[in-house]
Design a protein around this motif. Structure first.
Motif, PDB file in Angstrom:
ATOM      1  N   TYR A  69       0.832  -1.202   0.000  1.00 55.16           N
ATOM      2  CA  TYR A  69       0.000   0.000   0.000  1.00 55.16           C
ATOM      3  C   TYR A  69       0.868   1.255   0.000  1.00 55.16           C
ATOM      4  CZ  TYR A  69      -2.914   3.683   2.065  1.00 55.16           C
ATOM      5  OH  TYR A  69      -3.544   4.875   2.332  1.00 55.16           O
ATOM      6  N   ILE A  70       1.894   1.283   0.847  1.00 53.74           N
ATOM      7  CA  ILE A  70       2.792   2.433   0.919  1.00 53.74           C
ATOM      8  C   ILE A  70       3.557   2.599  -0.393  1.00 53.74           C
ATOM      9  CG2 ILE A  70       4.877   3.310   2.044  1.00 53.74           C
ATOM     10  CD1 ILE A  70       2.337   3.710   3.664  1.00 53.74           C
ATOM     11  N   MET A  71       4.002   1.502  -0.964  1.00 53.97           N
ATOM     12  CA  MET A  71       4.707   1.579  -2.246  1.00 53.97           C
ATOM     13  C   MET A  71       3.800   2.163  -3.323  1.00 53.97           C
ATOM     14  SD  MET A  71       6.874  -1.966  -2.427  1.00 53.97           S
ATOM     15  CE  MET A  71       8.372  -2.191  -1.469  1.00 53.97           C
ATOM     16  N   GLY A  72       2.548   1.735  -3.313  1.00 55.36           N
ATOM     17  CA  GLY A  72       1.620   2.270  -4.300  1.00 55.36           C
ATOM     18  C   GLY A  72       1.405   3.756  -4.138  1.00 55.36           C
ATOM     19  N   GLU A  73       1.225   4.213  -2.907  1.00 56.24           N
ATOM     20  CA  GLU A  73       1.010   5.638  -2.677  1.00 56.24           C
ATOM     21  C   GLU A  73       2.271   6.438  -2.968  1.00 56.24           C
ATOM     22  OE1 GLU A  73      -2.080   6.598  -2.237  1.00 56.24           O
ATOM     23  OE2 GLU A  73      -2.463   4.448  -2.342  1.00 56.24           O
ATOM     24  N   GLY A  74       3.430   5.821  -2.823  1.00 58.33           N
ATOM     25  CA  GLY A  74       4.683   6.488  -3.157  1.00 58.33           C
ATOM     26  C   GLY A  74       5.066   6.358  -4.611  1.00 58.33           C
ATOM     27  N   ARG A  75       4.292   5.564  -5.372  1.00 59.20           N
ATOM     28  CA  ARG A  75       4.501   5.377  -6.815  1.00 59.20           C
ATOM     29  C   ARG A  75       5.881   4.816  -7.149  1.00 59.20           C
ATOM     30  NH1 ARG A  75      -0.082   7.000  -5.747  1.00 59.20           N
ATOM     31  NH2 ARG A  75      -1.445   8.129  -7.209  1.00 59.20           N
ATOM     32  N   HIS A  76       6.399   3.944  -6.275  1.00 61.56           N
ATOM     33  CA  HIS A  76       7.732   3.404  -6.562  1.00 61.56           C
ATOM     34  C   HIS A  76       7.937   2.110  -5.803  1.00 61.56           C
ATOM     35  CE1 HIS A  76      11.980   3.113  -7.403  1.00 61.56           C
ATOM     36  NE2 HIS A  76      12.275   3.160  -6.113  1.00 61.56           N
ATOM     37  N   CYS A  77       8.535   1.140  -6.498  1.00 61.78           N
ATOM     38  CA  CYS A  77       8.990  -0.106  -5.871  1.00 61.78           C
ATOM     39  C   CYS A  77      10.388  -0.390  -6.393  1.00 61.78           C
ATOM     40  CB  CYS A  77       8.054  -1.265  -6.202  1.00 61.78           C
ATOM     41  SG  CYS A  77       8.627  -2.871  -5.569  1.00 61.78           S
ATOM     42  N   PRO A  78      11.391  -0.447  -5.530  1.00 61.90           N
ATOM     43  CA  PRO A  78      12.759  -0.723  -6.006  1.00 61.90           C
ATOM     44  C   PRO A  78      12.823  -2.059  -6.746  1.00 61.90           C
ATOM     45  CG  PRO A  78      12.771  -0.005  -3.709  1.00 61.90           C
ATOM     46  CD  PRO A  78      11.337  -0.245  -4.076  1.00 61.90           C
TER      47      PRO A  78
END
Length: 804
Positions: free
Chosen positions: A322-331
């Motif tokens: 969820y946090i990755m989605g809201e931050g628009r980034h996944c390493p």
């Protein structure tokens, strides 16, 4: 006054467990709003304008969604509208240049030297509206409330989320304004003598003030002084105190652009290495609730995650996605470990959690393996009836991103969407339609249910919703007669949202192209899209390539609106885009085996390269054609420009025509094919053996090709001879222009022979341009690619001459 200032309001958040006793005892209770005196009301109105425009460190953002957001609970509405699910984060200072027919206008009165003190003059547009020819039905009906969704609903699925999230339904016990005044007085007394614990306590106590008083508090100079001393003590806070202060900012509804928050982010980044995984995730959730994008802090969280992968539980995994989605980034280095964790815990996920997982992967643009996506959707399918509308739409979003055609899920949607559409919001319906379009899935039940619901939701449509709905329905070939109010209502919505095109020009072009696919041409909007100002705006857009869309619209106008006197693209721009599209086609489509073999077989059939011209007849349709010219008797004419210059006659002589094919080696397989009683693509059924001296074939007679063995050179000569022309063509003296289309599976709706929007439009426009259209459907042509040369020639002979 309707403005485009997005004053972010933040959700009510779950308390920090075990950090402060006062907050741990917080209860969710309704707050009765007390009556204000006239003086207080006037002061609040002044302060609202003052804080929105003049406070140091604030920035004003244009956001189209602000036009249609309803006023509600401040904390809840802030959480739901901090960022649009997939809206591009772009801003513009330029005023709209189409404001006459728009209810709202955004204009910049001046620019100050300080970028942190930009002042915008946001005024209601009082220009008279043009008199409408008619009133849309949805204007006469009461406007229904927009449907709100809760993207944090999954956090109620398990108690374990309490350690890494905050609950928007639990707010500290409210504090009366009379009790706040002594606290503010203590700030002025203590000043520089305040300890970190004092600052933390003051902020936490002040955050208990009811929401309607927060604006009054934030404008108080004593509160501003307290913020300044919190910065002074920033490095002295313990980790728990720092998280408490961050939580208090949520209740205080601090604007996400406040400069103080940047300092707090920097301090959390500095401490990230010494904080636990739960503390880092809790801080990340607080930033999400505040509405501030903190990519540097999230990077520290992701770096620390490698140390805790073996300890990640279900709640932590879902919250992390969820946090990755809201931050628009996944390493990239986390994608594989996260996929393994997801597959390990997938069987334990609940319906809302699956929806959150899909949304997080979609927003962060994270690609998993096809098997992982399939298993995830299989899990969603197992309890689809228990999923909320929001979770169901999230699964569709990730299917669209992954471009995975999951038959079981789409068939389930054919049942679920018609049952749910009446209660769904415009954003959810748009994403359902857009996914069907992306996956080429045309289902009348889904499309009709959405089309019947949309007109009532038009007042809540952003230009993005209208444009993408029009594109999706046009792509799937949904005709205006199937729902008479659908297209007019969305066209009217685009007219009302003209101001948004200044920020998002692609939405107008997207909608107009979708309309063009189904022969709908709102001339006022087309004139706007092709106007010099709009074209210049679109060409300046660096995030999206809009030249091709402009070119397609311009070419469509030239063919389908012959009476058009409005603006057009410049000749130079048209030439530039046409050349660009041809280069793309040469490196892609022209190299496909089905195209190359069709071109070679046609050259073999007609007698040489000069009789087949591979080019873009209509460049704006973005695909190639194999052009053939025939005279009225059916004989081929040269079409290649180079060949036309070399040729002294309109078509080859009979002698030259007969000598173009000189035969091939006869094999047993070839003889077997020629003598078979079940030849698939046969041309004639002669009553007797055809003499080898007269091998002419007549397409209209039908039947199988041969009942005797013929020399192969005679066969190819027979196939090369034109069939007897129709009586309707014998009196014509004009050249017959034929456009051969080589379609593949991606040109059609799934499991259908219905062409997608742009390809159906191309077929229509080729006919308007005077071409006979011959379509080599993939269902027919692809199997023949594996057949013999004579079968290919036989098939092409039938397709070309039958079309005459």
């Amino acid at each position: 006054m309707a403005t485009c200032v997005l004053r972010l309001r933040i959700p009510l958040i779950r308390n920090l467990l075990g950090l402060r006793k006062g907050f741990a005892q917080g209860q969710h209770a309704g707050v009765t709003q007390r009556a204000e005196t006239d003086d207080q009301e006037e002061k609040m109105e002044v302060l609202q304008q003052k804080e929105a425009c003049l406070q140091t460190g604030y920035r004003l953002y244009y956001n189209p969604s602000a036009y249609n957001r309803t006023v509600g609970n401040s904390a809840v509405s802030r959480n739901q509208t901090v960022y649009d699910e997939d809206e591009e984060c772009r801003s513009s200072h330029a005023p709209s240049f189409w404001q006459q027919s728009n209810h709202y206008s955004v204009s910049c009165s001046r620019y100050l030297s300080s970028s942190k003190n930009t002042v915008l003059d946001l005024a209601f547009n009082k220009d008279p509206e043009p008199k409408a020819a008619f009133v849309m039905p949805h204007h006469r009906k009461p406007v229904p409330a927009d449907v709100k969704v809760d993207p944090r609903a999954f956090q109620k699925c398990r108690p374990e989320y309490a350690s890494v999230t905050l609950d928007l339904c639990e707010r500290p016990d409210p504090l009366k304004w009379e009790k706040v005044l002594p606290l503010l007085e203590n700030v002025t007394v203590l000043k520089g003598n305040m300890k970190p614990s004092d600052v933390c306590q003051f902020l936490c106590e002040l955050s208990r003030l009811p929401p309607e008083k927060m604006l009054l508090l934030r404008s108080d100079q004593r509160f501003i002084m307290l913020l300044r001393y919190s910065v002074v003590n920033l490095g002295l806070f313990s980790d728990l105190q720092l998280l408490e202060v961050l939580q208090s900012f949520i209740w205080l509804e601090m604007p996400s652009t406040h400069t103080v928050l940047e300092l707090y982010e920097a301090e959390l980044c500095r401490r990230a290495h010494q904080m636990s995984l739960h503390q880092l995730m809790l801080a990340a959730d607080c930033w999400r609730c505040i509405g501030k994008q903190v990519p540097q802090f999230l990077q520290h969280l992701f770096n620390s995650l490698h140390l805790y992968l073996g300890q990640v539980r279900i709640s932590e995994l879902v919250q992390l996605l969820y946090i990755m989605g809201e931050g628009r980034h996944c390493p990239k280095d986390l994608i594989h470990p996260l996929e393994q964790l997801l597959m390990r815990h997938l069987h334990q996920l609940l319906p809302e959690e699956v929806g959150t997982v899909c949304l997080g992967l979609f927003k962060s643009q994270t690609s998993m393996s096809e098997g992982a996506v399939t298993h995830t959707v299989d899990k969603a399918l197992s309890f689809v009836k228990e999923m909320s509308d929001f979770a169901m739409v999230n699964v569709l979003k990730y299917l669209r991103f992954s471009y995975l055609f999951h038959r079981g899920w789409l068939e389930a949607m054919a049942e679920e969407v018609p049952q749910r559409a009446h209660r769904m919001g415009i954003k959810g319906l748009m994403h359902v339609a857009l996914t069907c379009s992306a996956l080429h899935y045309s289902n009348d039940s889904i499309l009709t249910a959405i089309a019947e619901r949309v007109p009532s939701l038009v007042p809540h449509c952003r230009s993005k919703d209208s444009g993408k709905l029009l594109w999706a329905y046009g792509t799937l070939g949904f005709l205006p007669t199937q729902s008479p109010s659908f297209y007019p209502s969305l066209i009217d919505s685009l007219r009302q949202r003209k101001a948004e095109f200044q920020q998002y020009p692609e939405h107008l072009l997207t909608g107009l192209l979708g309309l063009a696919f189904v022969s709908q041409f709102p001339e006022d909007l087309i004139a706007l899209a092709l106007s010099p100002d709009f074209v210049n705006l679109a060409l300046k857009n660096t995030q999206m390539e809009l030249k091709k869309d402009l070119f397609t619209l311009d070419g469509t106008v030239a063919l389908e609106l012959p009476q058009w006197t409005g603006p057009r693209l410049s000749h130079e721009l048209r030439e530039e885009v046409a050349e660009m599209l041809w280069k793309i086609a040469q490196s892609n489509v022209c190299l496909k085996p089905e195209v190359q073999q069709a071109e070679a077989a046609l050259q073999d059939l007609l007698g040489g390269e000069e009789f087949v011209h591979k080019r873009m007849i209509l460049p704006h349709t973005r695909s190639i054609d194999l052009e053939i010219n025939l005279d009225p008797t059916g004989r081929p004419l040269p079409v290649s420009p180079a060949s036309v210059e070399k040729s002294s006659s309109a078509f080859p002589s009979d002698q030259g025509w007969d000598k173009l094919n000189i035969g091939v080696t006869i094999t047993d397989d070839l003889l077997a094919q020629l003598t078979t009683k079940n030849t698939k693509y046969s041309l004639t059924r002669p009553s007797k053996v055809i003499p080898t001296s007269c091998p002419r074939l007549k397409a209209e007679e039908g039947g199988r090709l041969y009942e005797s063995v013929l020399v192969f050179s005679d066969v190819t000569k027979a196939l090369s001879k034109p069939s007897r022309p129709d009586s309707s063509h014998q009196g014509s003296k004009s050249t017959v222009r034929v456009a051969v289309q080589v379609w593949n599976r991606n040109h059609y709706c799934s499991q259908s022979q219905q062409l997608l929007g742009i390809h159906a439009m191309k077929r229509r426009q080729l006919k308007m341009a005077g071409y006979k259209v011959v379509e080599l459907a993939y269902q027919e042509w692809f199997p023949i690619l594996r057949k013999s040369r004579v079968e290919k020639l036989s098939y092409l002979h039938c397709k070309i001459y039958d079309s005459l």
